[in-house]
Design a protein around this motif. Structure first.
Motif, PDB file in Angstrom:
ATOM      1  N   VAL A  28      22.966 -33.688 -15.009  1.00 33.53           N
ATOM      2  CA  VAL A  28      24.010 -33.091 -15.856  1.00 33.53           C
ATOM      3  C   VAL A  28      25.345 -33.051 -15.117  1.00 33.53           C
ATOM      4  N   CYS A  29      25.325 -32.620 -13.858  1.00 30.59           N
ATOM      5  CA  CYS A  29      26.561 -32.573 -13.069  1.00 30.59           C
ATOM      6  C   CYS A  29      27.161 -33.968 -12.902  1.00 30.59           C
ATOM      7  N   TYR A  30      26.311 -34.952 -12.665  1.00 28.51           N
ATOM      8  CA  TYR A  30      26.793 -36.323 -12.521  1.00 28.51           C
ATOM      9  C   TYR A  30      27.430 -36.815 -13.818  1.00 28.51           C
ATOM     10  N   ALA A  31      26.785 -36.527 -14.938  1.00 27.74           N
ATOM     11  CA  ALA A  31      27.300 -36.991 -16.220  1.00 27.74           C
ATOM     12  C   ALA A  31      28.644 -36.353 -16.560  1.00 27.74           C
ATOM     13  N   VAL A  32      28.785 -35.068 -16.260  1.00 35.01           N
ATOM     14  CA  VAL A  32      30.034 -34.382 -16.600  1.00 35.01           C
ATOM     15  C   VAL A  32      31.182 -34.849 -15.710  1.00 35.01           C
ATOM     16  N   CYS A  33      30.899 -35.105 -14.450  1.00 34.63           N
ATOM     17  CA  CYS A  33      31.963 -35.403 -13.489  1.00 34.63           C
ATOM     18  C   CYS A  33      32.347 -36.879 -13.418  1.00 34.63           C
ATOM     19  N   THR A  34      31.504 -37.773 -13.902  1.00 36.93           N
ATOM     20  CA  THR A  34      31.789 -39.207 -13.786  1.00 36.93           C
ATOM     21  C   THR A  34      32.244 -39.778 -15.131  1.00 36.93           C
ATOM     22  N   PRO A  35      32.998 -40.869 -15.114  1.00 33.84           N
ATOM     23  CA  PRO A  35      33.568 -41.412 -16.358  1.00 33.84           C
ATOM     24  C   PRO A  35      32.758 -42.543 -16.984  1.00 33.84           C
ATOM     25  N   PHE A  36      31.536 -42.785 -16.516  1.00 33.81           N
ATOM     26  CA  PHE A  36      30.799 -43.962 -16.967  1.00 33.81           C
ATOM     27  C   PHE A  36      29.947 -43.648 -18.199  1.00 33.81           C
ATOM     28  N   TRP A  37      30.610 -43.246 -19.264  1.00 35.53           N
ATOM     29  CA  TRP A  37      29.911 -42.955 -20.503  1.00 35.53           C
ATOM     30  C   TRP A  37      29.913 -44.169 -21.426  1.00 35.53           C
ATOM     31  N   LEU A  38      31.091 -44.615 -21.759  1.00 35.97           N
ATOM     32  CA  LEU A  38      31.233 -45.732 -22.698  1.00 35.97           C
ATOM     33  C   LEU A  38      32.412 -46.584 -22.258  1.00 35.97           C
ATOM     34  N   LYS A  39      32.129 -47.818 -21.844  1.00 32.37           N
ATOM     35  CA  LYS A  39      33.172 -48.745 -21.389  1.00 32.37           C
ATOM     36  C   LYS A  39      33.985 -48.131 -20.242  1.00 32.37           C
ATOM     37  N   ASP A  40      33.282 -47.538 -19.280  1.00 31.29           N
ATOM     38  CA  ASP A  40      33.895 -46.919 -18.103  1.00 31.29           C
ATOM     39  C   ASP A  40      34.889 -45.822 -18.467  1.00 31.29           C
ATOM     40  N   ARG A  41      34.601 -45.150 -19.548  1.00 28.67           N
ATOM     41  CA  ARG A  41      35.380 -43.980 -19.946  1.00 28.67           C
ATOM     42  C   ARG A  41      34.420 -42.850 -20.274  1.00 28.67           C
ATOM     43  N   GLY A  42      34.898 -41.605 -20.092  1.00 31.18           N
ATOM     44  CA  GLY A  42      33.997 -40.474 -20.259  1.00 31.18           C
ATOM     45  C   GLY A  42      34.601 -39.313 -21.008  1.00 31.18           C
ATOM     46  N   LEU A  43      34.123 -38.110 -20.672  1.00 32.78           N
ATOM     47  CA  LEU A  43      34.554 -36.914 -21.395  1.00 32.78           C
ATOM     48  C   LEU A  43      36.040 -36.622 -21.201  1.00 32.78           C
ATOM     49  N   TRP A  44      36.565 -36.969 -20.042  1.00 26.85           N
ATOM     50  CA  TRP A  44      37.936 -36.581 -19.710  1.00 26.85           C
ATOM     51  C   TRP A  44      38.939 -37.711 -19.948  1.00 26.85           C
ATOM     52  N   SER A 156      26.060 -45.422 -16.993  1.00 21.78           N
ATOM     53  CA  SER A 156      25.062 -44.596 -16.307  1.00 21.78           C
ATOM     54  C   SER A 156      25.241 -43.110 -16.591  1.00 21.78           C
ATOM     55  N   SER A 157      26.481 -42.656 -16.767  1.00 17.38           N
ATOM     56  CA  SER A 157      26.710 -41.239 -17.040  1.00 17.38           C
ATOM     57  C   SER A 157      26.073 -40.822 -18.363  1.00 17.38           C
ATOM     58  N   TYR A 158      26.163 -41.686 -19.355  1.00 15.81           N
ATOM     59  CA  TYR A 158      25.595 -41.385 -20.671  1.00 15.81           C
ATOM     60  C   TYR A 158      24.069 -41.305 -20.582  1.00 15.81           C
ATOM     61  N   TRP A 159      23.447 -42.302 -19.934  1.00 18.66           N
ATOM     62  CA  TRP A 159      21.990 -42.348 -19.903  1.00 18.66           C
ATOM     63  C   TRP A 159      21.412 -41.285 -18.979  1.00 18.66           C
ATOM     64  N   LEU A 160      22.016 -41.059 -17.828  1.00 18.49           N
ATOM     65  CA  LEU A 160      21.527 -40.004 -16.943  1.00 18.49           C
ATOM     66  C   LEU A 160      21.744 -38.620 -17.552  1.00 18.49           C
ATOM     67  N   GLY A 161      22.848 -38.460 -18.294  1.00 20.62           N
ATOM     68  CA  GLY A 161      23.051 -37.205 -19.009  1.00 20.62           C
ATOM     69  C   GLY A 161      21.964 -36.967 -20.044  1.00 20.62           C
ATOM     70  N   ALA A 162      21.596 -38.032 -20.764  1.00 17.30           N
ATOM     71  CA  ALA A 162      20.505 -37.904 -21.737  1.00 17.30           C
ATOM     72  C   ALA A 162      19.195 -37.561 -21.047  1.00 17.30           C
ATOM     73  N   LEU A 163      18.940 -38.209 -19.902  1.00 18.07           N
ATOM     74  CA  LEU A 163      17.735 -37.882 -19.145  1.00 18.07           C
ATOM     75  C   LEU A 163      17.772 -36.442 -18.643  1.00 18.07           C
ATOM     76  N   GLY A 164      18.959 -35.947 -18.291  1.00 19.45           N
ATOM     77  CA  GLY A 164      19.090 -34.577 -17.809  1.00 19.45           C
ATOM     78  C   GLY A 164      18.709 -33.554 -18.864  1.00 19.45           C
ATOM     79  N   TRP A 165      19.259 -33.676 -20.089  1.00 14.89           N
ATOM     80  CA  TRP A 165      18.921 -32.659 -21.090  1.00 14.89           C
ATOM     81  C   TRP A 165      17.493 -32.826 -21.597  1.00 14.89           C
ATOM     82  N   ILE A 166      16.933 -34.036 -21.517  1.00 14.61           N
ATOM     83  CA  ILE A 166      15.527 -34.204 -21.882  1.00 14.61           C
ATOM     84  C   ILE A 166      14.629 -33.490 -20.870  1.00 14.61           C
TER      85      ILE A 166
END
Length: 232
Positions: A28-44, A156-166
């Motif tokens: 979860v911490c990795y997913a929130v802090c890193t930008p690799f959600w979609l096309k190297d862009r993230g929450l921020w 990786s941020s998107y998939w690891l985030g999904a693995l985190g909440w699972i």
């Protein structure tokens, strides 16, 4: 101090849940802090969501969704840090002797076992996973069309985030239910321990009061006040 105690099923379940929760919190911490959600862009990342066929009302909804996913992301990050620290404490510093201390046993009985490690881990991990699930769901819903067009653009941020909440929500709940079925309830043993402590404390108090109130005859004669007679 005894580290990584694996002598009984309670200790093994506690260690397993602690490791499971710590891994989920790291994801979860990795997913929130890193930008690799979609096309190297993230929450921020500031996304260009304005289109020619969108109305102002829809733009406001998109902006609200972006703010919501960031707010829930921050909340889940803070909770993941605290939950991860709690997992380390229960994995490394909590032993079978800790739960049988007098003060902790009384707390467990008064709270109805709510302060027991695996129950407390379930509550904190489920809350962390739930808040991150909200952030993850808002992001997925907002970029659903882009994800459908290019599924491989998810990082990786998107998939690891999904693995985190699972791990925090689903797997942890399954492990906790399995523990409740396999591991016997410790409350009867704790009640017996408290009763034995109460009886022993009453016996010690009675013994101490008896020893304080009893003096030998020689001691009584020494402690008794002396009477002086006048000489004629």
């Amino acid at each position: 101090m005894k580290f990584l105690e694996l002598g009984d099923s309670i200790s093994r379940f506690r260690l397993g849940q602690s490791c499971l929760g710590f891994a989920g919190c790291l994801f979860v911490c990795y997913a929130v802090c890193t930008p690799f959600w979609l096309k190297d862009r993230g929450l921020w990342t500031e996304w260009n969501t304005t289109r020619s066929d969108q109305t102002n009302r829809k733009d406001d909804l998109v902006f609200s969704a972006m703010e919501a996913e960031r707010v829930f992301g921050v909340i889940s990050f803070l909770m993941a840090v605290s939950t991860g620290a709690l997992c380390l404490v229960f994995a490394l510093c909590w032993t079978s002797e800790t739960v049988r201390s007098y003060s902790n046993t009384r707390s467990l009985l008064m709270a109805g076992q709510a302060l027991y490690p695996t129950t407390l881990l379930l509550l904190t991990m489920a809350s962390t996973g739930f808040f991150f699930l909200l952030s993850w769901s808002f992001f997925t819903h907002q970029h659903l069309e882009e994800i459908r067009q290019d599924f491989s653009s998810l990082g990786s941020s998107y998939w690891l985030g999904a693995l985190g909440w699972i791990l925090l929500l689903v797997v942890e709940a399954i492990v906790f239910i399995a523990e409740q079925i396999i591991v016997p309830d410790i409350l009867p043993d704790l009640e017996k321990a408290v009763e034995s402590w109460r009886i022993s404390s009453q016996f010690e108090a009675a013994k101490r009061s008896f020893s304080e109130g009893y003096y030998p005859a020689s001691t009584k004669s020494i402690l008794a006040p002396k009477r002086y007679t006048s000489v004629p």
